[in-house]
Design a protein around this motif. Structure first.
Motif, PDB file in Angstrom:
ATOM      1  N   LYS A  28       1.201  -1.349   0.237  1.00 49.52           N
ATOM      2  CA  LYS A  28       0.036  -0.021  -0.051  1.00 49.52           C
ATOM      3  C   LYS A  28       0.795   1.782   0.494  1.00 49.52           C
ATOM      4  O   LYS A  28       2.205   1.020   0.143  1.00 49.52           O
ATOM      5  N   GLU A  29       0.706   2.525  -1.273  1.00 48.85           N
ATOM      6  CA  GLU A  29       1.497   3.676  -0.496  1.00 48.85           C
ATOM      7  C   GLU A  29       1.185   4.566   0.073  1.00 48.85           C
ATOM      8  O   GLU A  29       0.026   5.179   0.223  1.00 48.85           O
ATOM      9  N   SER A  30       2.235   4.709   0.573  1.00 51.29           N
ATOM     10  CA  SER A  30       2.242   6.151   0.990  1.00 51.29           C
ATOM     11  C   SER A  30       0.931   5.667   2.710  1.00 51.29           C
ATOM     12  O   SER A  30       0.765   7.283   2.250  1.00 51.29           O
ATOM     13  N   THR A  31       1.373   5.372   3.211  1.00 50.50           N
ATOM     14  CA  THR A  31       0.715   5.067   4.498  1.00 50.50           C
ATOM     15  C   THR A  31       0.783   4.626   5.765  1.00 50.50           C
ATOM     16  O   THR A  31       1.648   3.482   5.371  1.00 50.50           O
ATOM     17  N   GLY A  56      -4.509  15.178  -0.152  1.00 53.85           N
ATOM     18  CA  GLY A  56      -5.757  15.076   0.511  1.00 53.85           C
ATOM     19  C   GLY A  56      -6.662  13.451  -0.254  1.00 53.85           C
ATOM     20  O   GLY A  56      -5.924  13.652  -1.714  1.00 53.85           O
ATOM     21  N   TRP A  57      -6.798  12.248  -0.355  1.00 54.25           N
ATOM     22  CA  TRP A  57      -7.584  11.939  -0.809  1.00 54.25           C
ATOM     23  C   TRP A  57      -8.517  10.470  -0.103  1.00 54.25           C
ATOM     24  O   TRP A  57      -8.099  10.999   1.548  1.00 54.25           O
ATOM     25  N   GLN A  87      -5.119   6.284  -3.281  1.00 54.15           N
ATOM     26  CA  GLN A  87      -4.874   7.175  -3.009  1.00 54.15           C
ATOM     27  C   GLN A  87      -4.511   8.172  -4.825  1.00 54.15           C
ATOM     28  O   GLN A  87      -3.222   9.307  -4.876  1.00 54.15           O
ATOM     29  N   GLU A  88      -4.258   6.742  -5.630  1.00 59.03           N
ATOM     30  CA  GLU A  88      -3.745   7.537  -7.333  1.00 59.03           C
ATOM     31  C   GLU A  88      -5.213   8.866  -7.343  1.00 59.03           C
ATOM     32  O   GLU A  88      -4.366   9.829  -8.301  1.00 59.03           O
ATOM     33  N   ASP A  89      -5.867   9.230  -6.699  1.00 60.47           N
ATOM     34  CA  ASP A  89      -6.793  10.318  -6.836  1.00 60.47           C
ATOM     35  C   ASP A  89      -6.099  11.360  -6.243  1.00 60.47           C
ATOM     36  O   ASP A  89      -7.154  12.201  -5.657  1.00 60.47           O
TER      37      ASP A  89
END
Length: 1781
Positions: free
Chosen positions: A110-113, A1548-1549, A1554-1556
């Motif tokens: 999972k990215e950036s979290t 923010g997402w 995350q890609e949005d």
């Protein structure tokens, strides 16, 4: 274990139970106690009288032949990684690795979290022995930014062993948080949490999925840590110091081939072993150094492990290994169980051990090149010989991570330790072991032709290979000790001298002797009056106290166990006063405990006492004292009604005592007895040394010390598994005594009297040595009469599924067989076997009290080859001496049941009696005559005589023949014309022939009967055999399959007067049931499945009360949000019901202890299934008030069949078996493969008498089976609703599956392949299927879930089978569930084509009831019951109409209260069925939620199917306006002005998208941390209201074939960042808002604090889905170095939620774009300030920051200028001077 009917034979049964307890398999214990049909009734006298062992000369043999440990079992470990939280690190890309042993599996990244949500499911399959499985370590680790090129960095790990999970309740941890720690830095503290479910299932376990608690409970991480009960949440790091001093007694060997070559060539004779010790603990390995070529290695080293404390790994594995260039081999293994060497109570102690010797057992000490029992040395299975002993000690210290001198890594370290003194482990004493072989019989015929001798060893003494050299040196020590003791007996001291001369050596083997034939299977050794003896002297540290204490506790436990078995016996056989016996047992227990307290504290000053000895003594004292007191207190509380609860509590005492008795520090090694044939070791027995240890105090003595013990020798190692290990290799009667040499004066006193000793001849005047054999002078002659009546439930040994059983009876050296009965599993031999002239040695009186045991083996006769072994049991005869009278109470003996064992599994039971009659001086004339009816046709076979055989009476058995189902092929041919034969006790009846099985598998003639003579005592009834044969051409018959109905009890018809006592409902009294309290209870039962207000009330004065009630309800509803009827659909109802179920389960758990006991009591009283549910409901009531009132259905967490007794209310299914029984441990499982079909029908038996009640409408052809529907073919519409599947077993490599439904019914097959659900293990199907079927041909419905594959065939994940026919015909009316409310429109529309009134009318007509009579005022009367309900109904247009439907429905919902015919009708429901896979027997592959409706075609057609298609997620748009930020931490230093500032932007997402992610523009150069943005984020998303989850569909990877649907919680992430032009942006802080419940924003920045994140529980919470629009300030937080949250900023934001349609109507632009643009923020333009006011900037630069620097630079420049000038002018000036110008 004998089916203890009377306890006369208690001796044989109990030896095996402790073994079970030790494996912690307590549930098995329960199985034994309740197993099998109810045993025979016996008089109370017999139980206690025969139990007491009068002469104490014999101890109990152990019936279990097969070693239970070491056999591989199937295990499945399933791990669901749900999410991780609070991971330490900024902006990471985490993935989770799950590792068990060698297997690793990874989640996606999972990215950036810092709080990734995975919800991924992994399954690991194993096939290993339990010990190996439970020692495997399960490791969860989080890895950060791993990709193809780099391995990623480890964030933290969590470890526990599989055993810890398995011994959890339900074998699982559910929704728990695992705390991660960093193994390389133990001072770092918590590195984050992973939320996961972990479950371990062995074959045959069922896992209950616990109710899903609501999310908020689980977010309390600290309260839900993944730790077993009793482990503190804050675990600390600790050091485990395992000191390894030395080893001795290693076997003489070397396993490398090179060594042998060397030996041959060079003749080098060094010690050929290079030992080292390897220790495994918590997934880490440590090794000591290797000691080259040495049999008594001394290491003096310690292995240090650093691990959390308490550790979640139970055992430490210590192994001595032989180092070798090719491969290292284990010499011996020992497991340290940390639970046994520590105690977590208040007065507890950390794990500690020793210094003490531990003994290692393994394969034989004989040295061979290829050791066939090598795995025994690895610690698998029971060791068959002593291998070595190792001196170790263990200590644990808790670390203080803050202290500086601690290395922070957890690597295993090796350090040296000082030597340890000789006396530290106790004083060395000389022990003396004496044994005498009284009898050796049942020697397997394969080894019967060679001479046989027995070898006894204790440790490394007595082993012929090790030679006699060792005792010499020790002997000196022993002698030395002896001198100190002046008090020794004179003859003993002189014997010591003998010892030093080396004259008196040990005699460890019996002389070889050739066996004599007993019968065609077994031989025996002709010992007759001369019994060989052995004796061994050995020297060990004197640690007897440990064993004494263990013995005392063991004896208390044995007594308690026998007592409890007795009590259960009394209850089972329904005898009087079980509570009296239980009081006696508890009295005995408290006496035993107080005795322990007085004995255990003796000789405290003994040398070699370790810390563990002292601590364990304290522990045992306090625990035993507590047990004694509780037992005493409990004794006074035992009442008839509480017996069962108290037995349960006493069982807990038993477990605890057994645990305390197991001593972790060994002293004297166990004794092994080997049978050696012609120099080859054949079979062994192992006797724990504590069992034969002598003490002058009776209680401390081992239970077999100085007693004759029957041992069955068995094959060592793997060969002993399975059939090979079941045949007895040899049965020996042996007398053993072990004690200190100086205690040995009465070591012979326990032998049967009447012998002379034979010694080795010595010179005159030399003292006596122990005898080498005994000669018996006394001999008694007996006649043994064996009354073999019958056996039942035997093992199927032939391919037909039957056996041809005969029994072989062994007594002493004789054996006899019964006749062979062909083709039956329930033989009635009815035969008396007489053994003439049995010679027994010893005194007559002793033999009367303690005769030898009789062994009975059951075999299957085969026409060719050897007979197959089918099982074995033991018995003790009742003895009559010549001078006693043959008559009551002891004679003639009663028949009783004996449990037959095959290996470790029970394989039927045998009904028999045994008497041993002494032949007096007058010969046989004194014996009672054998007066059987002498049947001429049976020839010489004597039947069982009259006084012993049961009294018979005439019974009539009626058989209902309904049909045959699912018959498989026999010998490749289809079954075409089957017939059923029923036989019981030699009489029987045949069904009509089915002319064409394919066309109609039902019988034409329904009921037939036959009469038969059966015993009056129901418990002695023989089984009834059902056999199905296929009639082929030319009059041939083929057996298709058979079934033996072992207990006919449930088919006995008892006339109504008897029934009245059992079921109070049969009493027809108006008042009885309608008393107010009674109804209150009933009420509650119903409420669970009904939400109507229609409550059954009878008395008038209740009416107004009820009115009030309703008013209040209405009031409630107004306070609640009103439910919008149009919004509701079937799913609303389903989710509401699931919630009710959850709450009911929770409440039930809370009340478990009470309701469980109550339930048991209920079942005992025959009221069955009443209270448990009432309890549930009462507790679940409060919840209901909170919820808006929805009509609900009943969700069953199991199959409907389980709830309603398989729908066998009148039609029973009997499985037909064929083929051999399985040789597996677990025979029930393999029986599945032997089923070849089902016979459907029923039985009814009753005594024949004239006064049979006859109804007017009695149809004599149908006998007792009145009112049964006809069995002609019937067409039915079957409608299958499949809602969802859960926890499917992954079928694809990526750990997911693409499931779809397949349905098979008869010839119809539906595969819903195009609607597969991509990559989902919890798919929501929401589908209904209509199938037309014809009963009886299509009666089994199979619902399967397949995994869709792009290429190749689709794999079956699992399937479930439903017998529709039994449901269709059941009285419970399982065709279409009764809804809880009647409605003609809306989400709860009535779906049965018959209305309630019609159903009720039909039920009343079928049951011949009077009614229904509808009266005024909303009443209806059926028989003598009156019900009330509202009488109005609204149609779609809101008009009210009069109707009786509510009234009828109320009666239907309370149908179980109607007298005579009442039974619970099935409510509208959803059932949860396990999915099984034929290849993975017994392990659940997931579950499916579904229900089935059936509508007969000859009735009105049903309406269209309910629409249960899954709710489509609703489109929403979340608009977030970021207005301002404040107090953002300042990261950058300005180059020019040097001020702290930040270039702020907000990102923010929505979680999972995350890609949005969207960013605001940058607010440059904020000096105060304030930022102004006026920036709008727009997030469209699809949302499921009911599940509170966002639905995302996306492709998993570039190569994915299709989109996968994910459901994730709705959480908004906002982050604040500092923008950098050239380097990566810096992360400053974040906040995650759960859109369903997040803190309400603060009004001003001042009021916005970090509390809003850290202390959520106290904050007012809001949901954006209710509020729609919300504005306020929220804090940004990040973790600092200390891992604590700190405030890094505040954001003012506005959240606005719109539905998709609203968003389309009023669109807005992202950022500040059109439409509805936001105004530009008013930012102070500091960003370009220094261009506009250069002086100001320079002044700032010069004056503020760089003042001193400027001064320094100016000074330096001046100096430089001067130097330059000097250098420049110097040359010219010099020239000038030189030239003198």
């Amino acid at each position: 274990m004998k089916r203890s009917k009377h306890r006369g034979h208690k001796e044989e049964r109990n030896g095996d139970e402790p073994a079970i307890l030790e494996t912690e398999n307590l549930d098995r214990q329960g199985m034994f106690m309740g197993g099998g049909p109810d045993p025979d009734t016996v008089s109370l006298a017999s139980v206690t009288a025969v139990t007491t062992n009068v002469s104490n000369k014999r101890s109990k043999p152990d019936i279990k032949m097969e070693p239970s440990s070491g056999r591989p079992v199937d295990y499945q470990v399933s791990v669901t990684v749900i999410e991780a939280r609070q991971l330490v690190g900024l902006n990471m890309d985490p993935m989770v690795c799950v590792e068990i042993g060698e297997d690793k599996k990874y989640t996606s990244m999972k990215e950036s979290t810092n709080c990734p949500y995975y919800n991924e499911y992994f399954v690991f399959d194993f096939h290993v022995p339990p010990d190996v499985m439970f020692d495997k370590i399960l490791k969860l680790s989080v890895i950060h930014s791993k990709n193809l090129l780099r391995s990623g960095t480890l964030v933290g790990t969590f470890k526990l062993d599989v055993g810890t999970i398995y011994f959890q309740p339900e074998h699982q941890f559910y929704h728990k948080w695992a705390l991660l720690s960093d193994p390389d830095d133990i001072s770092a503290g918590c590195k984050g949490y992973i939320k996961c479910d972990i479950a371990v299932v062995a074959k045959g376990d069922t896992i209950k999925t616990p109710h899903k608690a609501n999310e908020s409970d689980e977010d309390d991480i600290e309260g839900n840590l993944l730790l077993p009960e009793g482990v503190p949440a804050e675990r600390q790091w600790a050091r485990y110091y395992l000191k390894i001093y030395r080893a001795e007694g290693l076997p003489r060997m070397n396993t490398s081939i090179m060594a042998n070559v060397k030996k041959a060539f060079i003749g080098e004779n060094k010690d050929l072993v290079d030992p080292y010790v390897q220790v495994q603990f918590a997934g880490q390995k440590g090794k000591t150094s290797v000691q080259k070529s040495c049999y008594e290695p001394i290491w003096n080293e310690q292995v240090v492990f650093t691990e959390m404390f308490p550790p979640l790994c139970k055992r430490m594995k210590i192994q001595i290994r032989d180092s070798d260039k090719v491969n290292d081999v284990a010499i011996g293994t020992h497991f340290l169980d940390l639970r046994k060497i520590s105690n977590d109570g208040d007065k507890g102690f950390l794990p500690t051990l020793g210094p003490a010797w531990v003994n290692m057992y393994g394969s034989t000490r004989t040295y061979t090149l290829m050791d066939e029992y090598q795995e025994l040395n690895e610690g698998l299975g029971e060791g068959v010989s002593f291998r070595a002993r190792l001196l170790i000690s263990l200590g644990v210290e808790i670390l203080d991570p803050s202290s500086p001198d601690i290395t922070s890594s957890t690597e295993v370290q090796l350090e040296g330790v000082p030597n340890i003194s000789e006396s530290a482990t106790g004083k060395v004493e000389e022990f003396f072991l004496f044994g005498s072989f009284l009898e050796a019989t049942m020697i397997d015929r394969k080894i019967g032709d060679k001479p046989i001798n027995f070898e006894v060893t204790i440790g490394y003494y007595g082993n012929e290979i090790d030679g006699v050299a060792q005792p010499k040196t020790k002997g000196k020590k022993g002698g030395g000790d002896g001198d100190e003791e002046e008090t020794e007996l004179i003859h003993n001291s002189s014997e010591e001298e003998m010892d030093d001369d080396g004259d008196l050596t040990s005699v460890a083997t019996t002389p070889p002797m050739k066996p004599v034939i007993t019968d065609r299977n077994y031989f025996h050794l002709p010992y007759f009056e001369r019994k060989p003896c052995i004796y061994i002297k050995s020297w060990w540290q004197d640690q007897r106290r440990r064993l004494y204490n263990a013995n005392i506790i063991d004896k208390i436990a044995d007594k308690l166990e026998d007592g409890l078995n007795d009590v259960q016996e009394i209850i089972k056989t329904e005898k009087a006063y079980p509570e009296r016996r239980l009081r006696g047992v508890l009295e005995e227990l408290s006496q035993g405990c107080s005795q322990f307290l007085s004995l255990a504290n003796k000789d405290q000053n003994q040398s070699g006492k370790t810390k563990l000895d002292r601590e364990r003594l304290k522990l045992c004292m306090s625990e035993v004292e507590a047990i004694g007191q509780q037992g005493k207190a409990m004794r006074s509380q035992v009442k008839k009604s509480t017996v069962r609860d108290k037995i349960k509590l006493a069982q807990n005492f038993l477990t605890k005592l057994r645990f305390l008795a197991d001593e972790p520090q060994h002293s004297v090694p166990d004794v092994f007895i080997w049978m050696i044939s012609n120099g080859k070791r054949i079979a062994y027995a192992r006797v724990p040394s504590k069992d034969i240890l002598y003490s002058s105090i009776e209680e401390e003595t081992g239970k077999d010390c100085g007693k004759v013990k029957t041992l069955f020798l068995r094959i060592p190692g793997k060969k002993g598994f399975g059939p090979a290990g079941w045949t007895v290799q040899s049965k020996i009667e042996i007398y053993l005594w072990l004690g200190l040499n100086r205690q040995r004066k009465d070591y012979l006193s326990g032998l049967p009297n009447g012998f002379e000793e034979n010694k080795l001849s010595k010179g005159p005047g030399l003292p006596c040595s122990p005898p080498i054999s005994l000669t018996y002078m006394m001999k008694q002659i007996f006649q043994l009469r064996v009354h073999m009546y019958q056996a039942r439930s035997l093992f199927a040994a032939d391919s037909t599924g039957l056996s041809d059983p005969f029994a072989r009876v062994f007594f002493s050296t004789q054996s006899q067989v019964t006749e062979v009965l062909a083709e039956t599993l329930c033989p009635t031999w009815d035969q008396l076997l007489v053994f003439e002239n049995v010679e027994l040695f010893g005194e007559a009186t002793e033999l009367r009290d303690d005769p030898p045991i009789i062994v009975i083996e059951i075999y299957d006769q085969d026409t060719v080859g050897k007979a197959d072994f089918m099982g074995r049991t033991f018995a003790k005869p009742v003895v009559k001496m010549a001078d006693e009278h043959y008559g009551p109470p002891r004679f003639p003996p009663q028949l009783e049941y004996y449990q037959i064992y095959r290996g470790n599994c029970s394989a039927g039971e045998m009904l028999a009696a045994f008497e041993l009659l002494q032949i007096g001086p007058n010969g046989k004339a004194d014996l009672p005559p054998i007066d059987g009816p002498t049947d001429m046709d049976r020839g010489p076979i004597l039947p069982v005589p009259l006084g012993i055989r049961p009294v018979l009476s005439k019974y009539r058995i009626e058989v209902l023949f309904w049909g045959l189902r699912d018959l498989k092929r026999v010998n490749l041919a289809q079954v075409d014309r089957p017939r059923v034969d029923i036989e019981c006790a030699g009489k029987g009846v045949q069904s009509a022939l089915i002319p064409n099985y394919k066309k109609n598998p039902n019988f034409s003639a329904l009921v037939k009967w036959f009469e038969v003579d059966l015993p009056e005592n129901e418990l002695l009834h023989p089984p009834l055999n059902i056999r199905v044969v296929d009639c082929r051409a030319f009059g041939r018959y083929t057996l298709v399959g058979s079934n033996a109905v072992t207990s006919l009890r449930k088919f006995i018809y008892r006339s109504t007067d008897k029934q009245a006592n059992n079921w109070s409902t049969t009493e027809i009294i108006v008042v009885n049931m309608e008393t107010e309290p009674g109804f209150k209870k009933m009420d509650t039962v119903v409420k669970l499945d009904s939400c109507s207000d229609a409550v059954v009330k009878v008395e008038d004065d209740d009416k107004d009360g009820k009115g009030k009630k309703r008013k209040r309800k209405k009031g409630d509803e107004i306070e609640e949000e009103e439910l919008d009827e149009s919004m509701l659909d079937w799913w609303s109802k389903y989710f509401a019901s699931i919630e009710t179920l959850t709450e009911a389960l929770k409440a039930q758990e809370a009340a478990l202890s009470d309701s469980e006991d109550k339930d048991d009591m209920d079942i005992a009283d025959g009221t069955k299934k009443g209270k448990g549910k009432k309890e549930k409901k009462k507790l679940a009531d409060p919840f209901e008030k909170k919820k808006p009132r929805l009509d609900e259905l009943k969700v069953y967490p199991k199959e409907l069949e389980k709830e309603f007794d398989n729908f066998e209310d009148w039609l029973h299914s009997f499985n037909l078996f064929r083929g051999k029984g399985g040789d597996d441990d677990d025979q029930n499982v393999t029986d599945e493969d032997r089923i070849v079909g089902k016979f459907k029908g029923s039985l009814c038996m009753y005594k024949v008498s004239d006064d049979m009640p006859r109804d007017m409408s009695f149809d004599s052809n149908m006998g007792m089976f009145q009112n049964i529907p006809h069995n002609d073919p019937i067409n039915v519409l079957v409608r299958i609703y499949v809602i969802r599947a859960t926890d499917l077993h992954p079928a694809d490599i990526n750990g997911k599956a693409d499931p779809y439904i397949a349905i098979r019914l008869g010839k119809t097959e539906i595969k819903d392949k195009e609607n597969y659900i991509s990559k989902q293990l919890n798919p929501l199907f929401g589908k209904s299927f209509d199938v037309e079927a014809t009963f009886p041909m299509d009666s089994t419905l199979t619902v399967s879930i397949y995994d869709w594959d792009l290429v190749g065939t689709d794999d079956l994940i699992g399937e479930t089978k439903i017998d529709l026919e039994n449901r269709f015909y059941s009285k419970h009316r399982a065709t279409c569930g009764v809804a809880c409310n009647y409605a003609i429109h809306g989400y709860n529309v009535w779906r049965d084509p018959m209305k309630p009134t019609q159903i009720l009318a039909k039920l009343c007509k079928d049951g011949k009831l009077d009614g229904p009579h509808y009266g005024p005022g909303g009443r209806v009367k059926v028989e003598n019951r009156v019900f009330m309900a509202p009488t109005e109904i609204e149609d779609e247009n809101g008009l009210k109409k009069q109707t009786d439907e509510h009234l009828a429905l109320t009666v239907l919902k309370h149908w179980e209260e109607i007298p005579r015919v009442g039974c619970k009708l099935i409510p509208e429901h959803v059932e949860t069925r396990p999915l099984l896979h034929p290849d993975k027997a017994g392990i659940e592959q997931g579950r499916i939620e579904m229900w089935v409706d059936m509508f007969p075609k000859d009735m009105t057609a049903p309406g269209p199917a309910l629409d249960i298609s899954p709710r489509k997620p609703k489109k929403f748009e979340l608009r977030v306006i970021v207005w301002n930020t404040d107090e953002v931490v300042l990261e950058d230093d300005d180059i020019f002005t040097g001020e702290k500032s930040s270039d702020i932007f907000v990102r923010g997402w929505l979680k999972g998208q995350q890609e949005d992610k969207q960013d605001t523009d940058v607010h440059y150069h904020s000096i105060t941390g304030e930022g102004n943005f006026n920036w709008r984020f727009v997030y469209p998303f699809d949302y499921l209201m009911a599940e509170e989850k966002i639905v995302i569909s996306k492709k998993e990877s570039m190569f994915a074939w299709d989109e996968t649907e994910y459901k994730i919680p709705a959480r908004l992430n906002l982050q604040v960042w500092d923008a950098d032009h050239f380097s990566a942006d810096d992360f400053l802080g974040a906040i995650e808002l759960d859109l369903n419940r997040f803190p309400r924003g603060a009004k001003t920045a001042k009021q916005c604090t970090i509390e809003m994140v850290t202390n959520e529980a106290e904050m007012p919470m809001v949901s954006i889905f209710k509020q729609k629009r919300i504005k306020g300030w929220w804090p940004f937080v990040a973790r600092n170095e200390e891992d604590e949250f700190e405030l890094t900023g505040k954001v003012e934001a506005e959240l606005h939620l719109l539905t998709g349609e609203e968003a389309e109507r009023s669109p807005v632009g992202e950022g500040r774009n059109e439409p509805e643009p936001l105004e530009k923020p008013n930012r102070p333009d500091t960003s370009l300030l220094w261009f506009l006011t250069p002086f100001k900037a320079i002044k700032h630069l010069v004056c503020n920051q760089y003042k001193w620097l400027a001064i320094k630079i100016v000074t330096a420049l001046l100096l430089l200028a001067m130097l330059a000038l000097f250098l420049y002018s110097m040359p010219g000036y010099m020239v000038k001077k030189m030239l003198g110008a």
